[in-house]
Design an enzyme around this catalytic site. Sequence first.
Site, short mmCIF file in Angstrom:
data_model
loop_
_atom_site.label_atom_id
_atom_site.label_comp_id
_atom_site.label_asym_id
_atom_site.label_seq_id
_atom_site.Cartn_x
_atom_site.Cartn_y
_atom_site.Cartn_z
N ASP A 365 12.64 -19.11 14.02
CA ASP A 365 12.08 -17.85 13.55
C ASP A 365 12.94 -17.33 12.40
O ASP A 365 14.18 -17.35 12.48
CB ASP A 365 12.03 -16.83 14.69
CG ASP A 365 11.32 -15.57 14.26
OD1 ASP A 365 10.08 -15.58 14.20
OD2 ASP A 365 12.01 -14.57 13.97
N ASN A 373 9.35 -8.97 3.82
CA ASN A 373 8.07 -8.72 3.16
C ASN A 373 7.97 -7.28 2.69
O ASN A 373 7.44 -6.99 1.60
CB ASN A 373 6.91 -9.03 4.12
CG ASN A 373 6.60 -10.51 4.18
OD1 ASN A 373 6.85 -11.24 3.23
ND2 ASN A 373 6.07 -10.97 5.30
N ASP A 382 6.02 -15.46 0.78
CA ASP A 382 5.43 -16.81 0.77
C ASP A 382 6.37 -17.81 0.13
O ASP A 382 6.54 -18.95 0.62
CB ASP A 382 4.10 -16.78 0.01
CG ASP A 382 3.00 -16.05 0.77
OD1 ASP A 382 3.20 -15.80 1.98
OD2 ASP A 382 1.96 -15.73 0.17
N GLU A 410 6.00 -16.52 10.62
CA GLU A 410 7.31 -17.00 10.18
C GLU A 410 7.98 -17.90 11.20
O GLU A 410 9.16 -18.20 11.08
CB GLU A 410 8.23 -15.80 9.88
CG GLU A 410 8.67 -15.00 11.10
CD GLU A 410 7.68 -13.91 11.47
OE1 GLU A 410 8.07 -12.99 12.18
OE2 GLU A 410 6.50 -13.97 11.02
#
Length: 500
Positions: A365, A373, A382, A410
């Site tokens: 993770d 983000n 991304d 993620e």
Amino acid sequence: MAFVAVVCLSLVALDGWNSWNSRSEELRQMSTAASNLARAMAQQADDTIKEADTALVGVVERIEYDGTGPAAVERLRKVLASQVTELPQLDALHVYDKDGNWIVNSRHNAPENLNNADREYFVFHRTHAERGPHIGIPVKSRTTGRLLVPISRRIDQADGSFAGVALATIDIDFFMKFYDSLDIGEAGAVALVLENGTMMTRRPFSAGTVGRDMRDTDLFRAYTAQGPAGTAYIRSAQDGVTRLNSFRRVANYPLFVAAALSKDEILAVWWHDTLWHSAGVILLAGIVGFVGLRLVRQIELRTKTEAELRRARDALEKLNKTLNTLAMEDGLTGLANRRQFDATLDTEFSRALRDASTLALILIDVDCFKQYNDIYGHAAGDECLQSIGRTIAELTPRRPGDLAARYGGEELAVLLPETEVADAVELAERIRHAVRNLKIEHTGTEAGFVTLSAGVDTLSPVPGAGQAKELIRSADKALYVAKTAGRNRVCTNEDAGPDG
């Protein structure tokens, strides 16, 4: 007239080309059929020998643990008799002492003064310390006169010295009954051969071929040259018939099988059809002399149609390949997607269950990715995932079954068959350090850079207990431990403590 003659000759040539393609297709289909026969024979031989060897493992363990006292021997004789009853391929089970004298066997009537110290399998075990199974050259039973395939294992004293041999014998007739059920035509042949070149048995059967040295034959040379599986046209050293041979190594034992179909029989129908067809074409060529122009137009139309069909077929194949890639690959990271991960997990779980091996999973993770983000935007997120995906793909081994996948969002996963916890943890640490060394700026973390947390666990599947999803749940628990312990670390279930 010259134009009509050219058209007639072209028609004959086209027919010859089609006939040759039909011949090639017939041979290709028969090659596939022979390969399937060889695969079935290899599986049958592997299953047959494995069951016999499994029985031997139990016999060796009983002898080495219980000894050869009268009571132990009587109990063992009953066990041997029961196993022979349950396994139809077994002719008998025997135990011999270090001097080759008979101790016990599965038969009710014990042989008298039986000594097999001169048998090849006995000499092998006496001079080799290996504990694995040994497939000996075929022997003729001294008590029944039958031709037998010996499977044997070494028995050791407590100090590791030679104590004797446990022997399982398989009647060659057991293999022959299976081979007789195969459709190989009138002139076909099948064979079971040791990798040292010794013929075990063959259909058509002849007692004289059992035990024959095959090393100077074209079949053995082809097998040696092509490896564990292959095909070749070979003129038989047994009867001189040219056959399409497909050979395959038995998975777990030093044997290979060969399934051979007569080339003449394969092409018999093709020859019949071709002769009749060619006669019709020659007759048609005479008629074409009167209708040449119309025939030219038909040929042009046919050629155009075939070309369009080929283009359509090629376009469809290309589209199918593209769709298949899209269906199994994550579009952002280039790793396998969840669908491929689930399918591979089920496959490798079944393989681990079958092979009694381990299956490891690293669940990864990206730490504080939501904050990433929020701070840098989804486009940067991304790009971050793409960089991490490339790093994981580069570090993931390339063994069959190894898989790096995007598990969701993620979260990423690395599936590692036949891998212990320590090795999986080592790989997870390499991935963690490699991502940290990318130095992707992240002001929302204590390190100031993007880091990973990983949970690692392994599973050794047991028949009737557990499912593949348990490995995911277990690795997820370890990941939770890593996240709650401060992130940027690799944890296993052992790190969670007794309460998980």
